[in-house]
Each structure stands twice: as structure tokens, then as C-alpha cells.
Motif scaffolding. Sequence first.
Motif, PDB file in Angstrom:
ATOM      1  N   LEU A   1       0.838  -1.201   0.000  1.00 48.77           N
ATOM      2  CA  LEU A   1       0.000   0.000   0.000  1.00 48.77           C
ATOM      3  C   LEU A   1       0.871   1.249   0.000  1.00 48.77           C
ATOM      4  O   LEU A   1       0.650   2.198  -0.758  1.00 48.77           O
ATOM      5  N   LEU A   2       1.898   1.215   0.829  1.00 48.14           N
ATOM      6  CA  LEU A   2       2.791   2.352   0.964  1.00 48.14           C
ATOM      7  C   LEU A   2       3.571   2.584  -0.339  1.00 48.14           C
ATOM      8  O   LEU A   2       3.670   3.718  -0.836  1.00 48.14           O
ATOM      9  N   ALA A   3       4.089   1.474  -0.903  1.00 46.70           N
ATOM     10  CA  ALA A   3       4.848   1.600  -2.149  1.00 46.70           C
ATOM     11  C   ALA A   3       3.966   2.216  -3.231  1.00 46.70           C
ATOM     12  O   ALA A   3       4.378   3.119  -3.975  1.00 46.70           O
ATOM     13  N   GLY A   4       2.708   1.762  -3.294  1.00 48.28           N
ATOM     14  CA  GLY A   4       1.776   2.305  -4.281  1.00 48.28           C
ATOM     15  C   GLY A   4       1.486   3.771  -4.028  1.00 48.28           C
ATOM     16  O   GLY A   4       1.436   4.585  -4.954  1.00 48.28           O
ATOM     17  N   ALA A   5       1.309   4.116  -2.749  1.00 50.86           N
ATOM     18  CA  ALA A   5       1.033   5.508  -2.413  1.00 50.86           C
ATOM     19  C   ALA A   5       2.213   6.397  -2.819  1.00 50.86           C
ATOM     20  O   ALA A   5       2.023   7.530  -3.277  1.00 50.86           O
ATOM     21  N   ILE A   6       3.420   5.863  -2.639  1.00 48.18           N
ATOM     22  CA  ILE A   6       4.608   6.633  -3.053  1.00 48.18           C
ATOM     23  C   ILE A   6       4.549   6.892  -4.556  1.00 48.18           C
ATOM     24  O   ILE A   6       4.770   8.017  -5.020  1.00 48.18           O
ATOM     25  N   ASN A   7       4.220   5.856  -5.319  1.00 49.59           N
ATOM     26  CA  ASN A   7       4.035   6.055  -6.767  1.00 49.59           C
ATOM     27  C   ASN A   7       3.061   7.199  -7.037  1.00 49.59           C
ATOM     28  O   ASN A   7       3.334   8.106  -7.812  1.00 49.59           O
ATOM     29  N   GLY A   8       1.911   7.130  -6.360  1.00 53.16           N
ATOM     30  CA  GLY A   8       0.864   8.132  -6.579  1.00 53.16           C
ATOM     31  C   GLY A   8       1.341   9.529  -6.237  1.00 53.16           C
ATOM     32  O   GLY A   8       1.091  10.485  -6.975  1.00 53.16           O
TER      33      GLY A   8
ATOM     34  N   TYR B   1      -7.882  11.011  -6.109  1.00 51.37           N
ATOM     35  CA  TYR B   1      -8.213   9.793  -6.853  1.00 51.37           C
ATOM     36  C   TYR B   1      -6.949   9.105  -7.348  1.00 51.37           C
ATOM     37  O   TYR B   1      -6.780   7.909  -7.202  1.00 51.37           O
ATOM     38  N   GLN B   2      -6.068   9.896  -7.977  1.00 52.93           N
ATOM     39  CA  GLN B   2      -4.879   9.279  -8.563  1.00 52.93           C
ATOM     40  C   GLN B   2      -4.016   8.612  -7.507  1.00 52.93           C
ATOM     41  O   GLN B   2      -3.567   7.470  -7.679  1.00 52.93           O
ATOM     42  N   ILE B   3      -3.780   9.308  -6.393  1.00 48.71           N
ATOM     43  CA  ILE B   3      -2.947   8.717  -5.343  1.00 48.71           C
ATOM     44  C   ILE B   3      -3.590   7.421  -4.843  1.00 48.71           C
ATOM     45  O   ILE B   3      -2.929   6.392  -4.701  1.00 48.71           O
ATOM     46  N   SER B   4      -4.915   7.457  -4.645  1.00 45.67           N
ATOM     47  CA  SER B   4      -5.594   6.259  -4.146  1.00 45.67           C
ATOM     48  C   SER B   4      -5.506   5.110  -5.139  1.00 45.67           C
ATOM     49  O   SER B   4      -5.366   3.948  -4.747  1.00 45.67           O
TER      50      SER B   4
ATOM     51  N   TYR C   1      -3.104   4.429  -7.318  1.00 50.64           N
ATOM     52  CA  TYR C   1      -1.787   3.779  -7.282  1.00 50.64           C
ATOM     53  C   TYR C   1      -1.579   3.035  -5.967  1.00 50.64           C
ATOM     54  O   TYR C   1      -0.957   1.965  -5.948  1.00 50.64           O
ATOM     55  N   ALA C   2      -2.123   3.570  -4.865  1.00 51.23           N
ATOM     56  CA  ALA C   2      -2.033   2.862  -3.585  1.00 51.23           C
ATOM     57  C   ALA C   2      -2.769   1.529  -3.693  1.00 51.23           C
ATOM     58  O   ALA C   2      -2.275   0.490  -3.239  1.00 51.23           O
ATOM     59  N   MET C   3      -3.954   1.567  -4.352  1.00 50.72           N
ATOM     60  CA  MET C   3      -4.718   0.342  -4.547  1.00 50.72           C
ATOM     61  C   MET C   3      -3.911  -0.661  -5.379  1.00 50.72           C
ATOM     62  O   MET C   3      -3.866  -1.852  -5.072  1.00 50.72           O
ATOM     63  N   SER C   4      -3.243  -0.145  -6.422  1.00 54.14           N
ATOM     64  CA  SER C   4      -2.449  -1.022  -7.278  1.00 54.14           C
ATOM     65  C   SER C   4      -1.318  -1.668  -6.469  1.00 54.14           C
ATOM     66  O   SER C   4      -1.041  -2.860  -6.598  1.00 54.14           O
ATOM     67  N   GLY C   5      -0.671  -0.878  -5.607  1.00 52.69           N
ATOM     68  CA  GLY C   5       0.383  -1.414  -4.755  1.00 52.69           C
ATOM     69  C   GLY C   5      -0.153  -2.462  -3.787  1.00 52.69           C
ATOM     70  O   GLY C   5       0.467  -3.510  -3.577  1.00 52.69           O
ATOM     71  N   PHE C   6      -1.345  -2.158  -3.243  1.00 50.85           N
ATOM     72  CA  PHE C   6      -1.955  -3.106  -2.310  1.00 50.85           C
ATOM     73  C   PHE C   6      -2.280  -4.422  -3.023  1.00 50.85           C
ATOM     74  O   PHE C   6      -2.011  -5.508  -2.508  1.00 50.85           O
ATOM     75  N   ALA C   7      -2.830  -4.322  -4.226  1.00 49.01           N
ATOM     76  CA  ALA C   7      -3.144  -5.526  -4.992  1.00 49.01           C
ATOM     77  C   ALA C   7      -1.866  -6.326  -5.259  1.00 49.01           C
ATOM     78  O   ALA C   7      -1.862  -7.562  -5.181  1.00 49.01           O
ATOM     79  N   ALA C   8      -0.766  -5.613  -5.540  1.00 48.61           N
ATOM     80  CA  ALA C   8       0.506  -6.306  -5.762  1.00 48.61           C
ATOM     81  C   ALA C   8       0.929  -7.037  -4.500  1.00 48.61           C
ATOM     82  O   ALA C   8       1.479  -8.147  -4.557  1.00 48.61           O
ATOM     83  N   ALA C   9       0.676  -6.428  -3.338  1.00 54.60           N
ATOM     84  CA  ALA C   9       1.034  -7.074  -2.084  1.00 54.60           C
ATOM     85  C   ALA C   9       0.171  -8.311  -1.836  1.00 54.60           C
ATOM     86  O   ALA C   9       0.648  -9.309  -1.296  1.00 54.60           O
ATOM     87  N   VAL C  10      -1.102  -8.242  -2.236  1.00 51.94           N
ATOM     88  CA  VAL C  10      -1.960  -9.430  -2.123  1.00 51.94           C
ATOM     89  C   VAL C  10      -1.394 -10.549  -2.997  1.00 51.94           C
ATOM     90  O   VAL C  10      -1.299 -11.705  -2.578  1.00 51.94           O
ATOM     91  N   ALA C  11      -0.975 -10.172  -4.217  1.00 51.13           N
ATOM     92  CA  ALA C  11      -0.333 -11.156  -5.090  1.00 51.13           C
ATOM     93  C   ALA C  11       0.941 -11.672  -4.418  1.00 51.13           C
ATOM     94  O   ALA C  11       1.265 -12.870  -4.487  1.00 51.13           O
ATOM     95  N   GLY C  12       1.665 -10.787  -3.742  1.00 53.18           N
ATOM     96  CA  GLY C  12       2.881 -11.175  -3.021  1.00 53.18           C
ATOM     97  C   GLY C  12       2.566 -12.191  -1.932  1.00 53.18           C
ATOM     98  O   GLY C  12       3.309 -13.159  -1.729  1.00 53.18           O
ATOM     99  N   LEU C  13       1.443 -11.981  -1.259  1.00 51.73           N
ATOM    100  CA  LEU C  13       1.015 -12.924  -0.210  1.00 51.73           C
ATOM    101  C   LEU C  13       0.787 -14.312  -0.806  1.00 51.73           C
ATOM    102  O   LEU C  13       1.214 -15.326  -0.253  1.00 51.73           O
ATOM    103  N   VAL C  14       0.131 -14.345  -1.959  1.00 56.67           N
ATOM    104  CA  VAL C  14      -0.108 -15.626  -2.634  1.00 56.67           C
ATOM    105  C   VAL C  14       1.226 -16.303  -2.968  1.00 56.67           C
ATOM    106  O   VAL C  14       1.438 -17.490  -2.717  1.00 56.67           O
ATOM    107  N   LEU C  15       2.158 -15.490  -3.501  1.00 54.66           N
ATOM    108  CA  LEU C  15       3.468 -16.024  -3.887  1.00 54.66           C
ATOM    109  C   LEU C  15       4.224 -16.553  -2.662  1.00 54.66           C
ATOM    110  O   LEU C  15       4.786 -17.657  -2.675  1.00 54.66           O
ATOM    111  N   ALA C  16       4.217 -15.762  -1.583  1.00 55.47           N
ATOM    112  CA  ALA C  16       4.948 -16.155  -0.376  1.00 55.47           C
ATOM    113  C   ALA C  16       4.359 -17.426   0.229  1.00 55.47           C
ATOM    114  O   ALA C  16       5.081 -18.307   0.687  1.00 55.47           O
TER     115      ALA C  16
END
Lengths: 329, 506
Positions: A115-122, A221-224, A226-241
Motif C-alpha cells: 500500500l505504501l509503495a503504491g502511495a509513493i508512486n501516486g 483519486y490518482q494517489i488512491s 496507485y495505492a490500490m495497485s500497490g496493495f493488490a501487488a502485495a496481495v499477489a505477493g502474499l499468494v506467492l509467499a
Amino acid sequence: MTDTATTGRERAPATLLGRIGAQNISLLIALVVLLAIFGALRPDVFFTPRNLINIGLAVTLLGILAMAQTVVIVSGGLDISVGSIVGLSTMVLAVAAQETGSIPISILAGLLAGLLAGAINGLIIVYGPVNAVIATLGTMSAFRGLAYLMNNGNSIPITGDSLRALGIGTLFGLPFAIWLLIAAMAAFIVFTRETVVGRNIYALGGNPTVARLAGIPIRRYQISIYAMSGFAAAVAGLVLASRTMSGQPASGSQGLELEAITAAILGGCALQGGKGTIVGAMLGVLIIGVLNNGMILTSVPTFYQLLAKGALLILAVIVQERQRARTGE
Amino acid sequence: MTVPVVSVEGVSKRFGAVQALRDVSVAFHAGEITALIGENGAGKSTLMRVLEGEHRPDSGRVLVDGQPVQLNSPRAAHGSGIRVIHQEPEIIPELTVAENIFIGDIKARGGIFLDRADLERRSLELLNTFGVVDVLSPGQRCHGLSPALRQLIEIMRALRPGARLLAFDEPTSSLTEDEAQRLFRVIRRLKADGVAVIYISHRLREIIELADRCVVMRDGSRVADEPIAALDEQRMVRLMVGRPVSDLFNRKERTLGPVRLALEDVTTRRVQGISFEVRAGEIVGLGGLVGAGRTEVARAIVGLDPLLSGQMAAGGKPYRPREPSDAVATGIGLVPEDRKQEALLLMQAVRDNVSLVVPDKVSRYGFFSRRRERALVAHHVAELRVKTPSIEQAVGKLSGGNQQKVVFARWQARGPAVLILDEPTRGIDVGAKAEIYRLIESLADRGLAILLISSEMPELLGLADRVLVMQGGRISGELPWQVASEEAVLALAMRSGKETIERRVS
């Protein structure tokens, strides 16, 4: 031009939100053709339940990323850093597990990291302001670097039965991960089609000036998004881990951004923004998943697989541009 | 009778269900300015496209010098000396003036290198002919040129050797009075040089001033072709609309309510020291030349341009917007100048475009209630008599007037206290204009405070209760409607230099 021909009769109404269009039908046809080809080449294994579940498992990561990417692209942006965020979040999860010994806390830490990484992007994109492609191209490298730094480039094993259960457990014969994907898909479909925020994202991507003047707070909206995109990536990360029982800085997540973007574009996302559907993206994901699986089963060397996937992305864009030129949109 | 340079005979063209042209015959003679008028959708642009070689007629023929020709491509039309100057000049900003004029016809030395000397010589000749050497130089980049100058470049491009018929499609819609006059001088010179000119415009007064002959189109047919002397504005409108149009404006006294919007000494990067108030039920006009800072005042009010100093109040409370979303939340709506780029999502449905600013009224807990949304949109669309087959129709497929009504429907659904209208009737035909005027008046009757920015004098003078005139980023004067006249507004708009800025309040 001043003259706009208006007619009483028009083609199918153009609704803002997704609809099963001609594009999705052609994707379905492409999917069926692929299934037929690989089914014919490897009749012994391809259609076995085990292999189909394998395809399903293989596309969970990609599916989650592609749906989030669809939302990003619809908003008029692009997020190339998602693959790196997947890697980073597994490393954060693994380090947290080492330090705290608590799987729930570690999972939370991994998700927060995304979430944080995505927010940084945003924040970079909105307040830089930096073009989204460039910003996330930069953080793609930076986040991957960070993931390597966490353990000198090595992976970190995770122990913890609850995480393992998440990785290998099943419900009604289907792995948890596939249920997660189905739940995520339902959530994304409802979000993009039935919520005000979802519709406003289409407006934002369609024409940011119009959206802004209509009172949509586009920066938030834009910041949110990208934060959502980062969060989704972390969910994918959870699956991978949970599948590898380890934090992996790169393995398993490299190149996922390319596949996610390919799936979204295949599914009808316009890079200009304002157009794209979750259902389309998931069809794109299935095509890529079947292609990957089929090429492995038919022993196509890895290098050719990369070649094929790159070609697929470019082909998808060419097809889309042709359609755009024809419909004059 | 001389042989016309170009003529069309019995031309018909159909697009799907729409008969865009019906058996149209018109002749264009050398040294004659033919005005072409009609409502949007009457077939003017289709006729131009036929002449340009973009559309091929289903039946009928085009003759050049009395000989039938096949205009199968824009290139063929160009070769026959037919040039159309479009509303939106196509200028490449990174190229120089000379390069833009001669693009496609730039000579090369040895077939490789740009012959800059030749280019400069040829463009200087043209710039001299048009008397614009003082404002344009051949080597200047076109980046940032005003619409008027861009159009001039487009005209010079069209005038390259061999032009015999020159068509102007609404050339003055983005020009100031001054620039328009310069354009008219150019057009008269073309006429004197024996070029046949087609002039398309919604501004009837210009046509009476400029044209020799007027062709009126309605629903794809030519309904009149008469010498200009036989026509007056009223008759022209009647011919275009097909029915008599009542007076465009109904002036009546409105009772004014409390101050809804107040600006005090507002300064942004583009405007200085702007102070005025708009009361409930009042229409305040904002006049001045293009570029005087009128749109920039609107931008400051809705939070697009940050305030450097000064303050604003809305509904009696201090108001300091950081984003347009603050304006909407405070009850201030903007109908922007550029409908297609700033107001509407052209590919989206009427429904989406209307409900965009009222998410709270069409949803519960963030989820749409489609039933409520449809009911709300249908109500406002019906009330404003938007002509659309359904609320699911893509807005881009509606006519200009109906598109603008969709924008009004949006704000009517929101119900703001203040509405800012920036050029609300730009590119809208006469019939729809009258409807928009009625609408603006009824909104004021209902107690809305309206700030009306307009370059169309009749509109400004006919609607506004008082007119503020801007010049060079400042308000140069104020005229109550009783004394506001075109001359008075222009005098304030063009008052030169730094003389003391004082309000003329009678």
C-alpha cells in the motif's frame, strides 16, 4: 465541423460501464482456439483437472495484478512497478515473520508495504508531477533494489503453518488462491461497474479536465488508485509467499508487470484511458495463462515463451489501434 | 451569364438514416462572396466535404468551369482549385510560419536540403499582401500564436497558387471584432482578385456586411438562394428555422436576492484587482475582447487558478477554493467555454454526463442506484427538452445545442447557487440559441446568481442586468443594462494603456 448528423436510431447504447462487447467475444474465440490447439497437442494432460487447476493457480498472481492494472489504465495511468512491489512485499512479509514470529502480523506488514509503495508512486506522479510511465519505471527499479537489499539479494525462508495452510489449502476442491482470485474479481467488477468512485475513474481517464471541473478531486483519486495497485501487488505477493514459503526478492515476480499490462490491453483497455473492463482483462489473463501452460507442456523453450509474450502485447495494441481507427473513437 | 467557377447540380448524399443533402444545386461565381447559412445539421458541412473531395455524392455532379469533374480525393479537389478553411486551423506548433504556410510544397536544394531563402521570400510576399508583416515573421515558430493568426496562416496556405474557390467554415467564431474586420478585408481582396468565396457563419450581421448572395439550407435542402439585398436578419432566421422565431430576449425586471458570490480585489497570475458581486436572481455579464482575462476570472472562482491576493465569499461566507471540487461543494457551477474538451465525456452516455456532478443523489453508500439515476436524469433531460433518442445515447452524437443542454441539465440536477457561463452559445445554431437564452433567464428567475461571459454582444446586452467590461486582466468599467450598448462596451474593452481604472456607475 458544425454539422453533426443526429439520427433517431443509433447502434447499441454506449454505456459508461463495462459491457460484453465484440472485443470480449473475439477474446473468447481466441481462448477457445488456444485450448483446442493445446488440447490437440497434448490430449493426455492438457484437459486433466490437475492441469486446469495448475492454470488457475498460475493465473492468480497475474489475475490480481491485471485487474488492478486495468483500473490504473482506465484512470489514464500505467503502473510498471507492480512486479517489483510483489517481490518487495514478500520480503517484508518474510522479515516480519523472522522478527515477530507471527504470521498475521507479517501478512499485515506485507500488505502495508505494498500500500505504501503504491502511495509513493501516486505521490510522485501527482505532486512531481512525473509522467506515470517514468515514475513507475523508476520505482520499478528502486523497489526491486530495496527487495534485494533486505537480505543481500537472497531469499528468506518462512516457517509458519498458517501461511502454509493458506498456500496449499483447498475449499470445495479448489485451492484457496483460486477462491481469492474469484473474490477479487467479483469485488473489482462491482467496484468498476456499480460504484460512484469506479464510474468517476472512467471519467477521470476519459477526460481529466472534464472530471476535474465536474468536482472530482482528481489528485486524491490518482494517489488512491496507485495505492490500490500497490496493495493488490502485495496481495499477489502474499499468494506467492504462501506458495513458496519464502520471501523472494525477484524470483516469481519478475516480468509480471509486462504480463499484467498485456492482459489489460488484450482485454480492451485503451492506453489513453477511460476504456477497459475487468471481464476483458480476465479473459486476457486466461489467454496468457493458457499460452504459458501450453507452451510448457509442449516443451517450447523459455526464450521462445518470452518472445511470444512480447509479440502478444504488441499485437494486442495493433489490433486495438486498428479498431479505434475504424470506429473513429 | 458567366460560367460559374464551381457548381453543384442535384447533389444528394445519405448517411444511414440521415439524408444529409437533398438534390442541392448551387453555383459559385468568380469574384462573388456567397454566404451559406443554416442550422447545425442542415447540410452545410456535408456540402463542403463534397466540394473538398472528402465525401462522394450519391447522385448529382460537381462542375468546375462548366465541366463535370470527379472529386474523389482531397487532392483532386485541391488540384481543381477548391480549398476549404476549417474552423480549427491545423497548424503545427513546432514549425515556423513559413514552413506552416508552404507545408507540402517546400522546395529543396539538391532534393535534400530545405531552401530557406526561397521559403522566406515566398512567405514574405504573402505576409506583405495581407499586411501582417508587423505581427508575423516567416521564421517565427507557430507555438502560442493566437487563433486569429493561426487562421491567417491557414488562409495563406489555402491561397497557394491555383486557388479558385475558397470556403471559410465559421472563421470568426474564435476571433475578436478587430481580427474579424481584418479577415473581412482579406476576403474582400480575394473577391477583387476574382476568387469565388463561400462564407459559412452563424453571425448574420457579418453576412449582411460581407456577402453578395446568401444560400440558406435546411434539412439537407437548399431553401433559398437570394441576393443579400433582398434579405434581412429576421428573414434569414425564418428561412433557416422554417418558422418565425420570437424575439431572442425577454427583458424583465427581476427582484434581486442576497449576494451569492463576492470577489474582493482578487488577483491571480492573469487578472488583477477584480472586485464584484453577483446577487441571487441577477445575471452579471462579463464582456471584453478575447484574452482580456474573462475566462481567467472564472478559473479563479472555481479554484483552477490560485489567488495571489484578495478574497472571495460565497453565500456570505469566506470561500477559498483549492480545487474545482471545492467550488462544486460550495454550490458554484461552471459551464466552460470548450464544451467538447472541458464539459462533456463525448463517448459516454447522456446519463453519465448528467449524473457526474450529483453522485450523492444517485447512489447509496457509494453504490449506484440505477433507478434513481435514470429517474433524475430523465427528469432533467425532459425538462430541458434535450433531443436525444434515449439517455443512453453517447453525448458526442448529439448536436451542439443539445450537448450544451446536457451541460445545463447537469447543473440543474446539482442545483448550485451560482452558475458561471463561459460563452454558453458558442457554435450553437439560432433555434437552439433562443432555447438556451430562455433557459438562462428562467434560471435567474428561479434565484440563481449567474455570471455570463460572452463575446457575442447581442447576447451580453440582451441577457445581462449589468455588464462588467474587462481589459488587460482588469475590470475597466461597469455598465447597467439601460446604458450598455455595443459601442460603450467596446470603448471600455479597448480603452488603451494605463489610464486610471475607474468604475462608471451611473
